[in-house]
Design an enzyme around this catalytic site. Structure first.
Site, PDB file in Angstrom:
ATOM      1  N   TYR A 119       1.005  -1.580   0.114  1.00 42.45           N
ATOM      2  CA  TYR A 119       0.550  -0.246  -0.300  1.00 42.45           C
ATOM      3  C   TYR A 119       0.739   0.960   0.006  1.00 42.45           C
ATOM      4  CZ  TYR A 119      -5.018   1.476   0.147  1.00 42.45           C
ATOM      5  OH  TYR A 119      -5.031   2.605  -0.026  1.00 42.45           O
ATOM      6  N   LEU A 120       1.260   1.177  -1.082  1.00 41.84           N
ATOM      7  CA  LEU A 120       2.810   2.147  -0.740  1.00 41.84           C
ATOM      8  C   LEU A 120       2.562   3.749  -1.541  1.00 41.84           C
ATOM      9  CD1 LEU A 120       5.441   0.631  -3.173  1.00 41.84           C
ATOM     10  CD2 LEU A 120       5.217  -0.175  -1.368  1.00 41.84           C
ATOM     11  N   GLU A 152       3.496   8.163  -0.576  1.00 51.05           N
ATOM     12  CA  GLU A 152       4.829   8.978  -0.667  1.00 51.05           C
ATOM     13  C   GLU A 152       5.529   9.265  -0.021  1.00 51.05           C
ATOM     14  OE1 GLU A 152       4.418  13.074  -1.845  1.00 51.05           O
ATOM     15  OE2 GLU A 152       2.473  12.476  -0.807  1.00 51.05           O
ATOM     16  N   GLY A 153       6.385   8.793   1.057  1.00 51.88           N
ATOM     17  CA  GLY A 153       7.062   7.909   1.820  1.00 51.88           C
ATOM     18  C   GLY A 153       7.590   6.614   1.652  1.00 51.88           C
ATOM     19  N   HIS A 154       7.048   5.586   0.781  1.00 50.51           N
ATOM     20  CA  HIS A 154       7.982   5.212   0.628  1.00 50.51           C
ATOM     21  C   HIS A 154       8.000   5.399  -0.946  1.00 50.51           C
ATOM     22  CE1 HIS A 154       4.029   2.053   2.491  1.00 50.51           C
ATOM     23  NE2 HIS A 154       5.377   1.810   2.916  1.00 50.51           N
ATOM     24  N   VAL A 180       9.064  13.117   5.110  1.00 46.54           N
ATOM     25  CA  VAL A 180       8.227  13.945   3.865  1.00 46.54           C
ATOM     26  C   VAL A 180       7.739  14.284   4.940  1.00 46.54           C
ATOM     27  CG1 VAL A 180       7.873  13.513   1.821  1.00 46.54           C
ATOM     28  CG2 VAL A 180       8.301  11.583   2.644  1.00 46.54           C
ATOM     29  N   ARG A 238      -3.036   8.810   6.725  1.00 46.83           N
ATOM     30  CA  ARG A 238      -3.592   9.028   7.736  1.00 46.83           C
ATOM     31  C   ARG A 238      -5.020  10.538   7.952  1.00 46.83           C
ATOM     32  NH1 ARG A 238      -0.540   5.713  10.905  1.00 46.83           N
ATOM     33  NH2 ARG A 238      -1.406   3.646  11.268  1.00 46.83           N
TER      34      ARG A 238
END
Lengths: 288, 288
Positions: free
Chosen positions: B32-33, B35-37, B176, B187
């Site tokens: 469930y990628l 922007e952080g990933h 990020v 969230r």
């Protein structure tokens, strides 16, 4: 033969070897090398391009009352034995190198540990898997060599490798024996003349148990009792345990319909001897 | 981009890459990628010859009442994101592939775990280190990438690598942020309009705390109280915790004379947000 004391240097060396396409055979020891170790080294030498032997008296695997401080050491002897048998690199770290800080993450062995010799050595196998996880990551072996004399250790190392997917092949090496079948051990020198004459009965009793299975007996209790009777008749030793368990799972079995280990520990006056035989449901020897 | 499901195949691939002298960057995820990933992938892409991303919703790190079954999944989306950002190989195992048998050897995290978010998630970091030990051995990365958003996870992974000498370099990647400073999080969509306006106050409060140290305040309680007051004034959220601890050791400090983390968790109506800042005794930012 090179002698390394630092973790980084060994890791770098292992990386270089891997990049050169070379296989690494690894023999972890606590030093004071004897014939059993030589056998492991020889196996490693046969099957790999490069052989690493580690010497580290691991404090974590000593329990209370087990005398860590008096564990025998002889570095010169160990270096000579290693060199003679083709070791390429000895990794000889200090305690502070291996455990610079208290561990934040601890390993607990919840299966395979609380039977056989493990029953009387709580915490022992925790120490073993902890140091081996570290040594595997440091030496990055293709194959790691362990003697079947300590079959329970082999089973626990197998669990470590399986559970955590270490890219290492575990190679169990058969127990070295005297010509009369007695498993070689540094403790054999502590036997009296009479005890030494009797001691081969341990392996004879285990083999007799195995033959019972070969002849169709599937009830573990029957095998254990016959082995016990044999040992009680043939030696003055006091039996610590005789156990028959699945192998390498080390669980009690109701019927012998899988690979099993039949193992015994016997107290003599000044030595406790252990031995085992591993065989399948037809009584055929698998290892050891 | 290749997709692998089996452990052996990935280990073999990793070996081949190493033999070719190629560095491996590794990004472990539960899918469930977001922007952080993507940021982690980009960092890995920049610094390595080959990038492996794993997608595995690890049941071991979910506690009771933490809904494993409803954890969001979207494989197609994940594959697209991975491909677009230059991932070379996705490792996508099943639960049975990763845990074919109950573990015989379990890991316990005895330090760095029972503070911050770990306090309310007993067993969580055990699950994290167990799966990471496995994934490190499977993917054999040169470098592994983790977001500083979860600074406690970074600290625990650091302990895993240090304690067990994994030949992996841990690369913490800065959090990020939205243009107003709010840490990005899946969230954030659960915030009301008013909460969304208030939420950047978390990072502002933490930065204010850091500035106090820059101005010479060394008492952690003073910093924590000022941060608390700020958050209570600037948001309607309910503060779960504000903690100031040594980093990465995560121990309480009496005076700020080392690298520390100032971290907060705040409950809004339908979202719990976390954020942190890591800085040295002079208030200078180290990471994140």
């Amino acid at each position: 033969m090179e002698i390394y004391h630092e973790i980084d240097a060994v890791q770098k060396k292992a990386m270089t070897l891997m990049r050169e396409g070379k296989s690494i055979g690894f023999v972890p020891t606590m030093g004071y090398l004897h014939e059993g170790h030589v056998d492991l080294i020889k196996e490693a030498r046969k099957e790999n391009d490069f052989v690493i032997l580690s010497i580290f008296v691991n404090p974590l695997q000593f329990g209370e009352g087990e005398d860590l401080d008096h564990y025998p050491r002889d570095e010169e002897h160990d270096k000579n034995i290693s060199k003679e048998n083709g070791v390429d690199l000895i990794f000889l770290p200090t305690k502070d190198t291996m455990y610079p800080n208290p561990l934040s993450i601890q390993m607990t062995v919840t299966r395979r540990a609380d039977v056989l010799c493990g029953r009387s050595r709580p915490g022992h196998f925790e120490g073993v898997v902890t140091v081996l996880a570290k040594l595997f990551n440091i030496c990055q072996p293709t194959r790691a060599y362990f003697g079947m004399k300590d079959a329970q250790q082999v089973a626990v190392v197998d669990a470590l490798i399986q559970d955590y997917n270490f890219p290492v092949r575990l190679v169990p090496v058969p127990t070295v024996r005297e010509s009369d079948g007695l498993a070689k051990s540094s403790r054999n020198v502590n036997l009296s003349k009479e005890e030494r004459r009797e001691a081969p009965a341990i392996q004879q009793g285990l083999q007799m148990g195995r033959q019972m299975v070969q002849e169709g007996i599937m009830d573990p209790q029957q095998v254990i009792e016959a082995t016990r009777e044999f040992l009680e008749n043939e030696t003055h030793g006091k039996i610590d345990y005789i156990e028959l368990l699945s192998y390498p799972d080390l669980k009690p079995v109701e019927r012998i319909n899988q690979q099993v280990i039949l193992a015994a520990a016997v107290y003599f006056e000044r030595a406790r001897l252990i031995d085992n035989v591993v065989f399948d449901q037809n009584g055929f020897i698998s290892k050891g």
